[in-house]
Scaffold this active site. Structure first.
Site, PDB file in Angstrom:
ATOM      1  N   ALA A   1     -10.587  -2.146   5.870  1.00  0.00           N
ATOM      2  CA  ALA A   1      -9.802  -1.257   5.181  1.00  0.00           C
ATOM      3  C   ALA A   1      -8.384  -1.563   5.255  1.00  0.00           C
ATOM      4  O   ALA A   1      -7.336  -1.330   4.388  1.00  0.00           O
ATOM      5  CB  ALA A   1     -10.100   0.188   5.508  1.00  0.00           C
TER       6      ALA A   1
ATOM      7  N   GLN B   1     -11.673   2.970  12.043  1.00  0.00           N
ATOM      8  CA  GLN B   1     -10.786   1.871  12.542  1.00  0.00           C
ATOM      9  C   GLN B   1     -11.373   0.629  11.852  1.00  0.00           C
ATOM     10  O   GLN B   1     -11.326  -0.529  12.469  1.00  0.00           O
ATOM     11  CB  GLN B   1     -10.942   1.611  14.150  1.00  0.00           C
ATOM     12  CG  GLN B   1      -9.951   2.707  14.748  1.00  0.00           C
ATOM     13  CD  GLN B   1      -8.620   2.794  14.601  1.00  0.00           C
ATOM     14  OE1 GLN B   1      -8.120   1.544  14.204  1.00  0.00           O
ATOM     15  NE2 GLN B   1      -7.915   3.815  14.983  1.00  0.00           N
ATOM     16  N   SER B   2     -11.521   0.635  10.691  1.00  0.00           N
ATOM     17  CA  SER B   2     -11.981  -0.729   9.902  1.00  0.00           C
ATOM     18  C   SER B   2     -10.999  -1.646   9.774  1.00  0.00           C
ATOM     19  O   SER B   2      -9.740  -1.408   9.296  1.00  0.00           O
ATOM     20  CB  SER B   2     -12.588  -0.029   8.244  1.00  0.00           C
ATOM     21  OG  SER B   2     -12.514  -1.250   7.634  1.00  0.00           O
ATOM     22  N   ASN B   3     -11.412  -2.668  10.103  1.00  0.00           N
ATOM     23  CA  ASN B   3     -10.275  -3.992   9.824  1.00  0.00           C
ATOM     24  C   ASN B   3     -10.164  -4.263   8.383  1.00  0.00           C
ATOM     25  O   ASN B   3      -9.211  -4.545   7.997  1.00  0.00           O
ATOM     26  CB  ASN B   3     -10.803  -5.310  10.640  1.00  0.00           C
ATOM     27  CG  ASN B   3     -10.698  -5.044  12.113  1.00  0.00           C
ATOM     28  OD1 ASN B   3      -9.680  -4.556  12.641  1.00  0.00           O
ATOM     29  ND2 ASN B   3     -11.951  -5.232  12.855  1.00  0.00           N
TER      30      ASN B   3
END
Ligand SMILES: *Cc1c(COP(=O)(O)O)cnc(C)c1O
Length: 343
Positions: free
Chosen positions: A73, A69-71
């Protein structure tokens, strides 16, 4: 340094008595959760410099990595789509099959939060086990090499966009705040040697803290930066931030001074991405009493750490804190179950 304009700036700085009362200090919120639409957050400021370099090199595909859930990326994927570039995201997960070499099967990918946005804009996703993720710089380099062999022109962005070049985005943010102060947009800041007593922000990969530590003295923001760890710890981040600061100085000879960085581990909670009961209750109270939405992975923990510092007596009701709201709303929307007990 060259910069592509991606963020909508200047972002507002807001101050509300109700939030001061909850935190126990005067909190000026720099709304970097409003640097854009779905791509908003702190990462877009770093991407302004990183993507400029990628374009100068003629890149046609951006490679980067992060948690599932990387912001960062997600911001990279959206910017890539906006500029007509391909994006390949290497996302860490401890669920299901993983492979750094092949795109993840659709059925293995989430349909919520940041991962939903990554998929909507057409990013290619590879799922990576935590063990493989530890070697991220190596597999990113290898993937770029393979793409080059196929005639592509890859550009690798490190985790969080956190290197010396990306950190310039937060030196620029510090200058932006100084311009806002000089225009009289920040209550009580004019005429002080420093506009604030400290700048406080979440720290996940160190680039934001490094940029602010270098920008704060130049822009006369504050003598101190509170770096709130959301993973790892103070010892780890001291080394990371030092390295990024050194790299950033290589790009800009004006970055001589550095604010004192207070590495604050008080808000780590149970682990990266998870809050304890007190942190969750604080996030919900802030939302209900002030209308300010924080995310559970970064900004919620960071503001809670400022509150804990006030409770310990490191700050008082008159202390002036510039709190950088770094965004992260899509991550909150993927974590609704964790808040079921508070609703
Ligand atoms: C990445 C991120 C941070 C941390 O910034 P770093 O420069 O990686 O330390 C803080 N808040 C949010 C919402 C983020 O996505």
């Amino acid at each position: 340094m060259k910069r592509v304009r991606l963020a909508f700036t200047p972002t507002p700085i807001v101050h509300a008595a109700a939030l001061d009362a909850l935190v126990g200090a005067k909190v000026f919120v720099k709304r970097d959760d409003m640097t854009g639409g779905a791509e908003a957050g702190n990462k877009i400021r770093k991407l302004e410099y990183l993507v400029a370099e990628a374009q100068a090199q003629g890149a046609n595909v951006l490679l980067t990595c992060g948690a599932v859930q990387s912001n960062h990326a997600r911001a990279t994927a959206i910017v890539a789509a906006r500029l007509g570039l391909r994006a390949i995201l290497f996302l860490r997960t401890d669920l299901g099959p993983t492979s750094v070499e092949t795109p993840a099967p659709k059925a293995a990918l989430p349909t919520a939060g940041n991962a939903l946005l990554d998929r909507l804009v057409g990013a290619e996703i590879r799922l990576v086990s935590p063990a493989d993720y530890a070697t991220r710089d190596i597999f990113l380099g290898a993937a770029a090499e393979r793409l080059r062999g196929q005639g592509e022109r890859p550009y690798v962005i490190p985790e969080g966009g956190s290197n010396g070049l990306g950190a310039l985005g937060y030196v620029q943010c510090a200058r932006e705040v100084r311009a806002q102060v000089d225009l009289g947009l920040v209550d009580g800041a004019k005429g002080r040697p420093f506009a604030f007593d400290e700048v406080a922000v979440a720290c996940g990969s160190g680039g934001t803290v490094a940029g602010l530590a270098l920008g704060a003295p130049i822009a006369r923001l504050a003598p101190r930066v509170r770096s709130v760890s959301v993973c790892d710890d103070a010892g780890y981040f001291r080394g990371v931030v030092e390295r990024i600061v050194r790299q950033a100085r290589g790009y800009d000879a004006a970055l001589v001074e550095e604010a004192e960085v207070c590495f604050d581990d008080a808000a780590l909670g149970p682990r990266y991405g998870a809050m304890n009961q007190e942190q969750r209750a604080f996030l919900v109270k802030v939302a209900r009493e002030t209308g300010l939405l924080l995310d559970p992975v970064y900004s919620g923990k960071a503001l809670h750490a400022v509150h804990l510092a006030a409770r310990r007596g490191e700050l008082d009701a008159e202390s002036r804190v510039l709190f950088i709201h770094t965004g992260g709303l899509p991550g909150l929307l993927a974590e609704g179950d964790a808040f079921a007990g508070e609703l």
